[in-house]
Design a protein around this motif. Structure first.
Motif, PDB file in Angstrom:
ATOM      1  N   PRO A   8      23.038 -33.941  34.350  1.00 17.20           N
ATOM      2  CA  PRO A   8      23.678 -34.583  35.493  1.00 17.20           C
ATOM      3  C   PRO A   8      25.017 -35.206  35.093  1.00 17.20           C
ATOM      4  CG  PRO A   8      21.400 -35.285  35.307  1.00 17.20           C
ATOM      5  CD  PRO A   8      21.711 -34.494  34.084  1.00 17.20           C
ATOM      6  N   GLY A   9      26.043 -34.920  35.866  1.00 13.00           N
ATOM      7  CA  GLY A   9      27.371 -35.456  35.588  1.00 13.00           C
ATOM      8  C   GLY A   9      28.256 -34.510  34.810  1.00 13.00           C
ATOM      9  N   LEU A  10      27.686 -33.490  34.207  1.00 10.76           N
ATOM     10  CA  LEU A  10      28.472 -32.566  33.398  1.00 10.76           C
ATOM     11  C   LEU A  10      29.461 -31.765  34.250  1.00 10.76           C
ATOM     12  CD1 LEU A  10      28.835 -31.799  30.466  1.00 10.76           C
ATOM     13  CD2 LEU A  10      27.133 -30.009  30.770  1.00 10.76           C
ATOM     14  N   GLY A  11      29.076 -31.449  35.474  1.00  9.98           N
ATOM     15  CA  GLY A  11      29.985 -30.733  36.382  1.00  9.98           C
ATOM     16  C   GLY A  11      31.214 -31.574  36.705  1.00  9.98           C
ATOM     17  N   GLN A  12      31.014 -32.874  36.898  1.00  6.14           N
ATOM     18  CA  GLN A  12      32.151 -33.755  37.162  1.00  6.14           C
ATOM     19  C   GLN A  12      33.039 -33.883  35.929  1.00  6.14           C
ATOM     20  OE1 GLN A  12      29.042 -34.527  38.120  1.00  6.14           O
ATOM     21  NE2 GLN A  12      29.161 -34.798  40.299  1.00  6.14           N
ATOM     22  N   PHE A  13      32.446 -33.950  34.750  1.00  3.47           N
ATOM     23  CA  PHE A  13      33.237 -33.995  33.523  1.00  3.47           C
ATOM     24  C   PHE A  13      34.119 -32.755  33.410  1.00  3.47           C
ATOM     25  CE2 PHE A  13      30.288 -37.213  31.799  1.00  3.47           C
ATOM     26  CZ  PHE A  13      31.204 -38.074  31.223  1.00  3.47           C
ATOM     27  N   TYR A  14      33.549 -31.602  33.721  1.00  4.59           N
ATOM     28  CA  TYR A  14      34.281 -30.339  33.643  1.00  4.59           C
ATOM     29  C   TYR A  14      35.461 -30.315  34.609  1.00  4.59           C
ATOM     30  CZ  TYR A  14      35.261 -25.355  33.784  1.00  4.59           C
ATOM     31  OH  TYR A  14      35.887 -24.143  33.741  1.00  4.59           O
ATOM     32  N   GLU A  15      35.283 -30.927  35.796  1.00  4.39           N
ATOM     33  CA  GLU A  15      36.342 -30.965  36.794  1.00  4.39           C
ATOM     34  C   GLU A  15      37.350 -32.084  36.526  1.00  4.39           C
ATOM     35  OE1 GLU A  15      34.473 -31.229  40.587  1.00  4.39           O
ATOM     36  OE2 GLU A  15      33.749 -29.163  40.518  1.00  4.39           O
ATOM     37  N   GLY A  16      37.154 -32.844  35.469  1.00  3.20           N
ATOM     38  CA  GLY A  16      38.089 -33.907  35.118  1.00  3.20           C
ATOM     39  C   GLY A  16      37.761 -35.250  35.744  1.00  3.20           C
ATOM     40  N   ARG A  17      36.641 -35.336  36.434  1.00  3.28           N
ATOM     41  CA  ARG A  17      36.238 -36.608  37.050  1.00  3.28           C
ATOM     42  C   ARG A  17      35.255 -37.297  36.117  1.00  3.28           C
ATOM     43  NH1 ARG A  17      34.104 -34.998  42.727  1.00  3.28           N
ATOM     44  NH2 ARG A  17      33.137 -33.382  41.487  1.00  3.28           N
ATOM     45  N   ARG A  18      35.786 -37.823  35.026  1.00  8.47           N
ATOM     46  CA  ARG A  18      34.950 -38.395  33.968  1.00  8.47           C
ATOM     47  C   ARG A  18      34.191 -39.640  34.412  1.00  8.47           C
ATOM     48  NH1 ARG A  18      36.539 -35.820  29.143  1.00  8.47           N
ATOM     49  NH2 ARG A  18      38.473 -34.697  29.458  1.00  8.47           N
ATOM     50  N   PHE A  19      34.838 -40.485  35.187  1.00  8.69           N
ATOM     51  CA  PHE A  19      34.170 -41.712  35.624  1.00  8.69           C
ATOM     52  C   PHE A  19      32.975 -41.373  36.512  1.00  8.69           C
ATOM     53  CE2 PHE A  19      33.686 -45.386  38.489  1.00  8.69           C
ATOM     54  CZ  PHE A  19      33.446 -46.369  37.533  1.00  8.69           C
ATOM     55  N   ALA A  20      33.178 -40.473  37.485  1.00  5.45           N
ATOM     56  CA  ALA A  20      32.084 -40.066  38.375  1.00  5.45           C
ATOM     57  C   ALA A  20      30.974 -39.390  37.575  1.00  5.45           C
ATOM     58  CB  ALA A  20      32.601 -39.123  39.463  1.00  5.45           C
ATOM     59  N   GLY A  21      31.347 -38.558  36.622  1.00  7.34           N
ATOM     60  CA  GLY A  21      30.345 -37.892  35.786  1.00  7.34           C
ATOM     61  C   GLY A  21      29.527 -38.881  34.984  1.00  7.34           C
ATOM     62  N   GLY A  22      30.205 -39.873  34.440  1.00  8.64           N
ATOM     63  CA  GLY A  22      29.500 -40.906  33.675  1.00  8.64           C
ATOM     64  C   GLY A  22      28.550 -41.711  34.535  1.00  8.64           C
ATOM     65  N   LEU A  23      28.989 -42.006  35.756  1.00 11.64           N
ATOM     66  CA  LEU A  23      28.117 -42.754  36.667  1.00 11.64           C
ATOM     67  C   LEU A  23      26.883 -41.945  37.050  1.00 11.64           C
ATOM     68  CD1 LEU A  23      30.590 -44.563  39.099  1.00 11.64           C
ATOM     69  CD2 LEU A  23      29.169 -45.568  37.309  1.00 11.64           C
ATOM     70  N   TRP A  24      27.063 -40.650  37.332  1.00 16.32           N
ATOM     71  CA  TRP A  24      25.913 -39.812  37.674  1.00 16.32           C
ATOM     72  C   TRP A  24      24.955 -39.709  36.494  1.00 16.32           C
ATOM     73  CZ3 TRP A  24      24.005 -38.992  42.079  1.00 16.32           C
ATOM     74  CH2 TRP A  24      24.805 -38.866  43.212  1.00 16.32           C
ATOM     75  N   LEU A  25      25.493 -39.542  35.307  1.00 19.61           N
ATOM     76  CA  LEU A  25      24.643 -39.439  34.123  1.00 19.61           C
ATOM     77  C   LEU A  25      23.858 -40.730  33.922  1.00 19.61           C
ATOM     78  CD1 LEU A  25      23.683 -37.930  31.614  1.00 19.61           C
ATOM     79  CD2 LEU A  25      25.659 -38.848  30.423  1.00 19.61           C
TER      80      LEU A  25
END
Length: 59
Positions: A8-25
């Motif tokens: 979870p959150g890896l897709g956001q990391f890939y798209e450059g949305r690191r903060f959102a990815g970290g929050l989902w993770l």
């Protein structure tokens, strides 16, 4: 979106949305710790969030 199925959150990391990815993770891991169901629900929401992309109007 497929990356969020793995983690979870890896897709956001890939798209450059690191903060959102970290929050989902973080939210998903917190959900998995006490109860399995909230973790699964958050995992599915993270997959859906990875597929959501804000589009700019063209014209």
């Amino acid at each position: 979106m497929a990356l969020s199925v793995l983690l979870p959150g890896l897709g956001q990391f890939y798209e450059g949305r690191r903060f959102a990815g970290g929050l989902w993770l973080l939210a998903t891991l917190v959900g998995y710790v006490p109860f399995i169901f909230p973790g699964i629900l958050l995992h599915l929401l993270a997959i859906g969030a990875a597929g959501f992309r804000a589009t700019e109007p063209t014209g």
